[in-house]
Design an enzyme around this catalytic site. Structure first.
Site, PDB file in Angstrom:
ATOM      1  N   ARG A  24      69.536  82.761  -8.124  1.00 38.87           N
ATOM      2  CA  ARG A  24      68.471  83.051  -9.083  1.00 38.87           C
ATOM      3  C   ARG A  24      67.844  84.436  -8.970  1.00 38.87           C
ATOM      4  NH1 ARG A  24      64.183  79.114 -10.703  1.00 38.87           N
ATOM      5  NH2 ARG A  24      63.307  79.487  -8.639  1.00 38.87           N
ATOM      6  N   ASP A  25      68.367  85.304  -8.127  1.00 38.90           N
ATOM      7  CA  ASP A  25      67.799  86.661  -8.078  1.00 38.90           C
ATOM      8  C   ASP A  25      68.873  87.683  -7.680  1.00 38.90           C
ATOM      9  OD1 ASP A  25      65.817  88.543  -8.428  1.00 38.90           O
ATOM     10  OD2 ASP A  25      65.001  88.323  -6.403  1.00 38.90           O
TER      11      ASP A  25
END
Length: 288
Positions: A65-66
């Site tokens: 997610r990043d």
């Protein structure tokens, strides 16, 4: 070997902590400055190594997610590693609520709100954004700004045609589709597209290989038996893999990195085994 190792996690001071392996190296954004434009074979080596790590994350039921250039480091031996699992979440399936995590230019639209349908395709959007930045030198337009009118120039149009194949650039554009249903749904799908549809499982990189030292991919068919290190001595590939497997049973996945680094200097299989045995604390296991 291409994702940072999480050593432990614990609660204290009314919050949570995660202890991760310290990685020596340089962030991708610094490392690439003196190497632009990266030729496609070198970029494929970088991408497929990181995608192998991302596949492990997804297979375990988690999303990173990043993914962005700042969270990718190039180690001193030239191998890439994906860092920072602070935003990672377990994906149980369905449309469960996930906290919003946004790195402008790399986060897909579904990560801008808690009820977006996040999945492997979300990480692949961010990964495509990193490749877009590597190919064009420009960060992608923020996903929220692409809703009414898509202002992002396709990689197929702005990428250097002499340096990259149409299939490679089209794969990047596929990963960056605003609609999550229109993107590759798995790492395997995206990897095949990057490689022009080739059967990736029939190939494996030679040991060792460093994208810091070579501008092109060094690959051999999987049937190849030998690996030549800095000593000029060819080590039997199957024996090297046996040592990797035995060491991994005792110290975890970091064993692959340790064995491959030691293989650069080893003059024989026994010498390689002796070089990595010191990583095992238990005396009996070490002797075995």
């Amino acid at each position: 070997p291409n994702i940072v190792r999480v050593m432990r996690f614990f609660e204290a001071n009314h919050t949570g902590y995660m202890v991760m392996e310290f990685v020596e190296g340089r962030p991708l954004s610094e490392w690439v400055l003196a190497r632009r434009p990266l030729p496609q074979p070198a970029l494929l080596t970088l991408a497929t190594s990181l995608l192998d790590g991302l596949a492990v994350i997804h297979k375990s039921g988690f999303l990173h997610r990043d993914i962005k250039p700042a969270n990718i480091y190039i180690r001193e031996d030239g191998s890439p590693v994906l860092l920072d699992f602070g935003s990672a979440r377990q994906l149980m399936g369905g449309n469960q609520e996930l906290t919003a995590v946004v790195s402008p230019g790399y986060a897909p639209l579904e990560q801008y709100h808690a009820h977006g349908r996040q999945g492997p395709w979300s990480d692949l959007y961010a990964f495509g954004g990193v490749l877009y930045w590597l190919v064009t030198g420009t960060k992608p337009v923020e996903a929220a700004a692409r809703v009414k009118q898509d202002l992002l120039p396709p990689a197929a149009k702005v990428g250097e045609a002499r340096a990259y194949t149409p299939e490679f650039l089209a794969a990047i554009d596929w990963a960056l589709m605003p609609d999550e249903d229109a993107r590759p749904q798995s790492v395997a799908d995206f990897k095949r597209a990057l490689l022009g549809g080739a059967r990736t499982e029939t190939w494996e990189r030679t040991v060792p290989f460093s994208i810091a030292d070579a501008p092109t991919v060094i690959e051999q068919p999987a049937r190849s038996r030998g690996s030549t290190g800095l000593t000029g001595v060819t080590l039997d590939r199957e024996q090297v893999k046996r040592i990797e497997a035995e060491l991994a049973r005792r110290i975890g996945p970091i064993a692959v990195v340790l064995v491959r680094n030691a293989a650069k200097k080893a003059v024989s299989i026994p010498a390689l085994a002796e070089a990595v045995a010191g990583e095992i604390d238990d005396e009996k296991d070490r002797a075995a």
